[in-house]
Scaffold this active site. Sequence first.
Site, PDB file in Angstrom:
ATOM      1  N   GLU A 242       0.891  -1.174   0.000  1.00 58.21           N
ATOM      2  CA  GLU A 242       0.000   0.000   0.000  1.00 58.21           C
ATOM      3  C   GLU A 242       0.917   1.209   0.000  1.00 58.21           C
ATOM      4  O   GLU A 242       1.509   1.568   1.013  1.00 58.21           O
ATOM      5  CB  GLU A 242      -0.922  -0.029   1.224  1.00 58.21           C
ATOM      6  CG  GLU A 242      -2.105   0.916   1.100  1.00 58.21           C
ATOM      7  CD  GLU A 242      -1.956   2.167   1.929  1.00 58.21           C
ATOM      8  OE1 GLU A 242      -1.387   3.146   1.393  1.00 58.21           O
ATOM      9  OE2 GLU A 242      -2.393   2.173   3.079  1.00 58.21           O
ATOM     10  N   CYS A 276      -2.391   8.261   3.797  1.00 58.86           N
ATOM     11  CA  CYS A 276      -2.158   7.872   2.405  1.00 58.86           C
ATOM     12  C   CYS A 276      -3.384   8.128   1.544  1.00 58.86           C
ATOM     13  O   CYS A 276      -3.280   8.634   0.430  1.00 58.86           O
ATOM     14  CB  CYS A 276      -1.767   6.394   2.338  1.00 58.86           C
ATOM     15  SG  CYS A 276      -0.208   5.999   3.157  1.00 58.86           S
TER      16      CYS A 276
END
Length: 468
Positions: A242, A276
Amino acid sequence: MSRYNELLQAITVREGGREVHDPATGELIGRVPVQSAADVDAAIDRARAAQPAWAALSDEERVGHLNRIADAIEANAEALAELLSREQGKPLNGPNARFEVSACAAWTRVPAATPLPVEVVIDDGETYAEMHYRPLGVVGAITPWNWPMMIAIWQIIPALRMGNAVVQKPSEYTTLSGLALAHVVNTVLPDGVLNVVAGGGDLGSRIVESDLVEKIMFTGSTRTGKKIIEASSGSIKRLTLELGGNDAGIVLDDVDPEAIAEDLFWGAFINTGQTCAALKRLYVADAIYDSVVSALAEVAARMPMGNGLDEENVLGPLQNDMQFEIVDRLVASAKASGARVVLGGDPDRDAVGYFYPTTLIADIDPHNDLVVEEQFGPALPIVRYTDLDEAVRLANELDAGLGASVWSSDRERARELAARIQAGTVWINSHGTINPFVPFGGAKQSGYGLEFGVAGLKSVAQPQIIQG
C-alpha cells in the site's frame, strides 16, 4: 504507577538506544532500543519456531486469541492513546489517537469474525475440487509512522488468523507506538508468534531479503515499495504493498457547498493530512468554485490545532522535521506561482514543534508541484475546472491511484463518473471512509494486493486446490 507509565517502562531502555521526542513540544518521552541485523535474524528464527504450533491450533482457537487481543487493547486504550499522541503528535480527540486505538480493536474483531469456509470450485458429478487456504509461514510487516498502531493491526491480525507468525518492523519515527501495541498483543499470544524489531530501514531490508520470510506487507512510499519488489524477487515473496497516494476529489456543479464542506475538510485533513488515502487535490466546478472555497475555509478556520494532549485540539503537528520541510517546500512553490492563499501558508518558524497551519490554496495551476506531488500534510490545493472531461483527465494523469472521490447530489451521475477514475477505491460524497469488511488496495503506482475482509485474509494465505 499509571498504566501509561507501566506501559512506557515495559518498552523503553534506560541507557543507550535512541531518544524519542514529542513532535509538539520537543519533550523527551523515552528511549527505544536500536537493534541489529542479528536481532532480525533471531526474530525470524523465533517466528519460524513458533509458527507450526500456532498453525496447528484450530481456527476457533486462533479466533479466541484474536478476540482476547481486542479485549487487551480496549483495557489499555487510554494508555495507548496517550503514548500515540505524545509520539506521533495526533490529538487524543477527533479522528485521531483514541479513534486509532479503537480502530485497532475493531480491526481485530472483524477478521476474527470473518468466515472463510472451504470453497467448492466444481462438483459436476465427474470432477470435484475444493479451494483451501493454508498458512504461508512467516509474514514480515513493515509499518509506517502516520497510523502506526492501526496499520500494524491491519497487517498483523489477518496474518495471525490464517496461522502465520509475524516479524514486525515499526517505523523509526514511531517505534514506541509499535512496541507498545506489540507488548499488549503479546500478553495474549504464545511466545514467538509476534516479534518486533526496532531500528532503521536497514532492518526492514533484512526482513525483505530473508529467504525464511514468505510474505511482506508494507505501507509506505512508492520509492521504498519499488526497492522491496526488487529485493524480494530472489525468493519470489508474496507482497501486499500500500504505497503513496495523491488522491483526487472532483466536485460536480450540483452540490450544496455548505453541506459538503465539513466532509471535504476531514477527507483532506484527517490526521493533519498525514494519511495515504487523504484527499490531496480537489477539482471544483467553476459554477460553484468560490462558494466551495469559502465554505471549506470557514470550516477549516474553526478547527483548533495544538498539543495533542489538549482535549480541545483536533489537529496536531506534523510528525517529523522531514515532513514539515516537504509541506513547506510545496506550499512555497504554490505561492511563488501566484496561487491564492485562502488560509494558512505561513508557519511560525520560531515556535516549538512541527506545526504547519491548516492551509488552503486556490486558483492554482493544475501542474504546480503542490498538486502533482504528494504533500502528506495540512495543505490542500483547490483547482478550478470548466470542463468535466478535463477534470477527469487531470485526476487520472498522475501515477498514483490509491483513492479518489466524487461529490454530487445525483448518485447515478456520481457513480458514472467514478467508473472513469483510475483508483483502487472511489468514494461518493466522502473520502477515505475505510471499512474492515470492504477490501482496500491501490491502482497504478499506489501498490497492489488487497487488505480487509475475505480478500485480506486470502492475501496472507497459500491457496491450495484439493481435487478428487
